[in-house]
Design an enzyme around this catalytic site. Structure first.
Site, PDB file in Angstrom:
ATOM      1  N   LYS A 171      32.964  27.427 -24.091  1.00 66.12           N
ATOM      2  CA  LYS A 171      32.573  28.586 -24.902  1.00 66.12           C
ATOM      3  C   LYS A 171      33.494  29.786 -24.654  1.00 66.12           C
ATOM      4  O   LYS A 171      33.888  30.473 -25.589  1.00 66.12           O
ATOM      5  CB  LYS A 171      31.117  28.991 -24.596  1.00 66.12           C
ATOM      6  CG  LYS A 171      30.095  27.892 -24.899  1.00 66.12           C
ATOM      7  CD  LYS A 171      28.657  28.411 -24.782  1.00 66.12           C
ATOM      8  CE  LYS A 171      28.246  28.837 -23.377  1.00 66.12           C
ATOM      9  NZ  LYS A 171      28.140  27.732 -22.401  1.00 66.12           N
ATOM     10  N   ARG A 226      20.070  31.744 -25.588  1.00 63.64           N
ATOM     11  CA  ARG A 226      19.925  30.554 -24.757  1.00 63.64           C
ATOM     12  C   ARG A 226      18.543  29.940 -24.885  1.00 63.64           C
ATOM     13  O   ARG A 226      18.240  28.957 -24.226  1.00 63.64           O
ATOM     14  CB  ARG A 226      20.158  30.919 -23.290  1.00 63.64           C
ATOM     15  CG  ARG A 226      21.584  30.656 -22.845  1.00 63.64           C
ATOM     16  CD  ARG A 226      21.739  31.241 -21.468  1.00 63.64           C
ATOM     17  NE  ARG A 226      22.595  30.437 -20.656  1.00 63.64           N
ATOM     18  CZ  ARG A 226      23.885  30.705 -20.449  1.00 63.64           C
ATOM     19  NH1 ARG A 226      24.453  31.726 -21.029  1.00 63.64           N
ATOM     20  NH2 ARG A 226      24.593  29.949 -19.658  1.00 63.64           N
ATOM     21  N   ARG A 281      37.153  24.752 -12.546  1.00 67.19           N
ATOM     22  CA  ARG A 281      37.474  25.916 -13.376  1.00 67.19           C
ATOM     23  C   ARG A 281      37.935  27.100 -12.523  1.00 67.19           C
ATOM     24  O   ARG A 281      37.382  27.366 -11.466  1.00 67.19           O
ATOM     25  CB  ARG A 281      36.226  26.307 -14.180  1.00 67.19           C
ATOM     26  CG  ARG A 281      36.328  27.636 -14.876  1.00 67.19           C
ATOM     27  CD  ARG A 281      35.352  27.755 -16.000  1.00 67.19           C
ATOM     28  NE  ARG A 281      33.970  27.907 -15.572  1.00 67.19           N
ATOM     29  CZ  ARG A 281      32.946  27.951 -16.415  1.00 67.19           C
ATOM     30  NH1 ARG A 281      33.143  27.816 -17.718  1.00 67.19           N
ATOM     31  NH2 ARG A 281      31.720  28.090 -15.969  1.00 67.19           N
ATOM     32  N   ARG A 287      34.320  31.273  -9.997  1.00 68.39           N
ATOM     33  CA  ARG A 287      33.008  31.892 -10.082  1.00 68.39           C
ATOM     34  C   ARG A 287      32.105  31.349  -8.993  1.00 68.39           C
ATOM     35  O   ARG A 287      32.115  30.167  -8.713  1.00 68.39           O
ATOM     36  CB  ARG A 287      32.385  31.602 -11.450  1.00 68.39           C
ATOM     37  CG  ARG A 287      32.632  32.690 -12.462  1.00 68.39           C
ATOM     38  CD  ARG A 287      32.250  32.254 -13.845  1.00 68.39           C
ATOM     39  NE  ARG A 287      30.882  31.737 -13.925  1.00 68.39           N
ATOM     40  CZ  ARG A 287      30.332  31.307 -15.061  1.00 68.39           C
ATOM     41  NH1 ARG A 287      31.029  31.323 -16.184  1.00 68.39           N
ATOM     42  NH2 ARG A 287      29.105  30.852 -15.069  1.00 68.39           N
ATOM     43  N   ARG A 320      22.014  24.540 -13.641  1.00 72.26           N
ATOM     44  CA  ARG A 320      22.336  25.146 -14.943  1.00 72.26           C
ATOM     45  C   ARG A 320      22.259  24.101 -16.054  1.00 72.26           C
ATOM     46  O   ARG A 320      21.824  24.384 -17.164  1.00 72.26           O
ATOM     47  CB  ARG A 320      23.731  25.778 -14.908  1.00 72.26           C
ATOM     48  CG  ARG A 320      23.714  27.185 -14.309  1.00 72.26           C
ATOM     49  CD  ARG A 320      25.027  27.572 -13.690  1.00 72.26           C
ATOM     50  NE  ARG A 320      26.141  27.660 -14.615  1.00 72.26           N
ATOM     51  CZ  ARG A 320      27.414  27.628 -14.249  1.00 72.26           C
ATOM     52  NH1 ARG A 320      27.730  27.500 -12.971  1.00 72.26           N
ATOM     53  NH2 ARG A 320      28.360  27.719 -15.133  1.00 72.26           N
TER      54      ARG A 320
HETATM   55  P1  ADP Z   1      27.856  29.155 -18.334  1.00 74.84           P
HETATM   56  O1  ADP Z   1      27.713  29.019 -19.814  1.00 74.84           O
HETATM   57  O2  ADP Z   1      29.054  28.437 -17.806  1.00 74.84           O
HETATM   58  O3  ADP Z   1      26.600  28.814 -17.572  1.00 74.84           O
HETATM   59  P2  ADP Z   1      27.674  32.102 -18.385  1.00 74.84           P
HETATM   60  O4  ADP Z   1      28.704  33.035 -17.872  1.00 74.84           O
HETATM   61  O5  ADP Z   1      27.375  32.131 -19.840  1.00 74.84           O
HETATM   62  O6  ADP Z   1      28.175  30.662 -17.935  1.00 74.84           O
HETATM   63  O7  ADP Z   1      26.306  32.364 -17.597  1.00 74.84           O
HETATM   64  C1  ADP Z   1      26.224  32.462 -16.202  1.00 74.84           C
HETATM   65  C2  ADP Z   1      24.791  32.755 -15.769  1.00 74.84           C
HETATM   66  O8  ADP Z   1      24.375  34.018 -16.293  1.00 74.84           O
HETATM   67  C3  ADP Z   1      23.753  31.775 -16.298  1.00 74.84           C
HETATM   68  O9  ADP Z   1      23.620  30.634 -15.465  1.00 74.84           O
HETATM   69  C4  ADP Z   1      22.484  32.638 -16.314  1.00 74.84           C
HETATM   70  O10 ADP Z   1      21.930  32.745 -15.017  1.00 74.84           O
HETATM   71  C5  ADP Z   1      23.007  33.998 -16.704  1.00 74.84           C
HETATM   72  N1  ADP Z   1      22.939  34.197 -18.168  1.00 74.84           N
HETATM   73  C6  ADP Z   1      24.002  34.312 -19.018  1.00 74.84           C
HETATM   74  N2  ADP Z   1      23.584  34.475 -20.285  1.00 74.84           N
HETATM   75  C7  ADP Z   1      22.229  34.473 -20.262  1.00 74.84           C
HETATM   76  C8  ADP Z   1      21.210  34.581 -21.253  1.00 74.84           C
HETATM   77  N3  ADP Z   1      21.501  34.726 -22.544  1.00 74.84           N
HETATM   78  N4  ADP Z   1      19.910  34.531 -20.838  1.00 74.84           N
HETATM   79  C9  ADP Z   1      19.594  34.390 -19.553  1.00 74.84           C
HETATM   80  N5  ADP Z   1      20.505  34.263 -18.571  1.00 74.84           N
HETATM   81  C10 ADP Z   1      21.813  34.300 -18.897  1.00 74.84           C
END
Ligand code: ADP
Ligand code: ZN
Length: 222
Positions: free
Chosen positions: A14, A89, A128, A163, A174
């Protein structure tokens, strides 16, 4: 003007697709994960709260996430649409997004679903590395998209970092959360006839040409 939602498991690409759309389509990029990481870095109250969830691989509660996004939506009014990366999400967030856009006389125009087999997620995510320079945000993979010089960004020369939540244990959680909550958005957007599925395989390097193809073929088929 086009608003695109990116849907896909953690590590599905993404961020890479967002960067490409940002660059080639002059779109703004809203990544809730990046916003949380910025808050954590700045040691804000919001950041402290979010970190507890992020470190465990859980979702930050909807109320916190939705309010954070509401506060940022108006910063993006001059762009040629927005790419939403990591939001929504779950259904509740999807409904909140719809309302936020409706208030601006806009809507979600396309949902790109990056469909990648589970087996590849852990492998991809553990390898990554991301550019520490926020303005750049380039994403690498030690297996199939190596930087030219170890640990250094090809584009801007900044240090690459891993990260904290890109470790096997957190990724497993996750992935579980993704299946329990985020996957239902596929059906949700399918029913709204907004979903465009792209199948990805191992070790694929998502390119500018690919993302342009997806947009083109989506536009031709609608
Ligand atoms: P990835 O898609 O690789 O898990 P992100 O950077 O999008 O990475 O998200 C990292 C973390 O941030 C998630 O595991 C979650 O804990 C939190 N997070 C990100 N976006 C949301 C969201 N829309 N709602 C709730 N938690 C979120
Ligand atoms: Zn860089």
């Amino acid at each position: 003007m086009m608003n695109i939602v990116l849907l896909g498991a953690p590590g599905s690409g993404k961020g890479t697709v967002s960067n490409l759309l940002e660059k080639t389509q002059n779109m703004a990029h809203i990544a809730t994960g990046d916003m949380f990481r910025e808050e954590i870095k700045n040691k804000t109250e919001l950041g402290k709260k979010a970190q507890e969830y992020i470190d465990k691989g859980n979702l930050v509660p909807d109320e916190i996430t939705i309010n954070m996004l509401k506060g940022k939506m108006n910063e993006y009014k001059d762009s040629n649409g927005v790419v939403f990366d990591g939001f929504p999400r779950n259904i509740k967030q999807a409904e909140a997004l719809e309302q936020m856009l409706k208030d601006k006389n806009q809507k979600v125009d396309l949902v790109l679903f990056l469909d990648i087999p589970d087996e590849e997620i852990i492998y991809r995510t553990v390898k990554r590395r991301i550019c520490s320079n926020k303005e750049c945000g380039a994403i690498y993979n030690l297996e199939y998209k190596k930087p030219k010089v170890d640990g250094i960004c090809d584009i801007c020369g900044s240090k690459l970092i891993q990260r904290k939540d890109d470790n096997e244990e957190t990724i497993t959680e996750r992935l579980k959360v993704y299946h329990e909550q985020t996957k239902e958005l596929i059906k949700y957007y399918e029913e709204k006839k907004l979903l465009y599925r792209v199948k990805l395989h191992a070790n694929i390097n998502i390119t500018e040409e690919m993302t342009k193809e997806w947009l083109k073929s989506y536009n031709e088929n609608r």
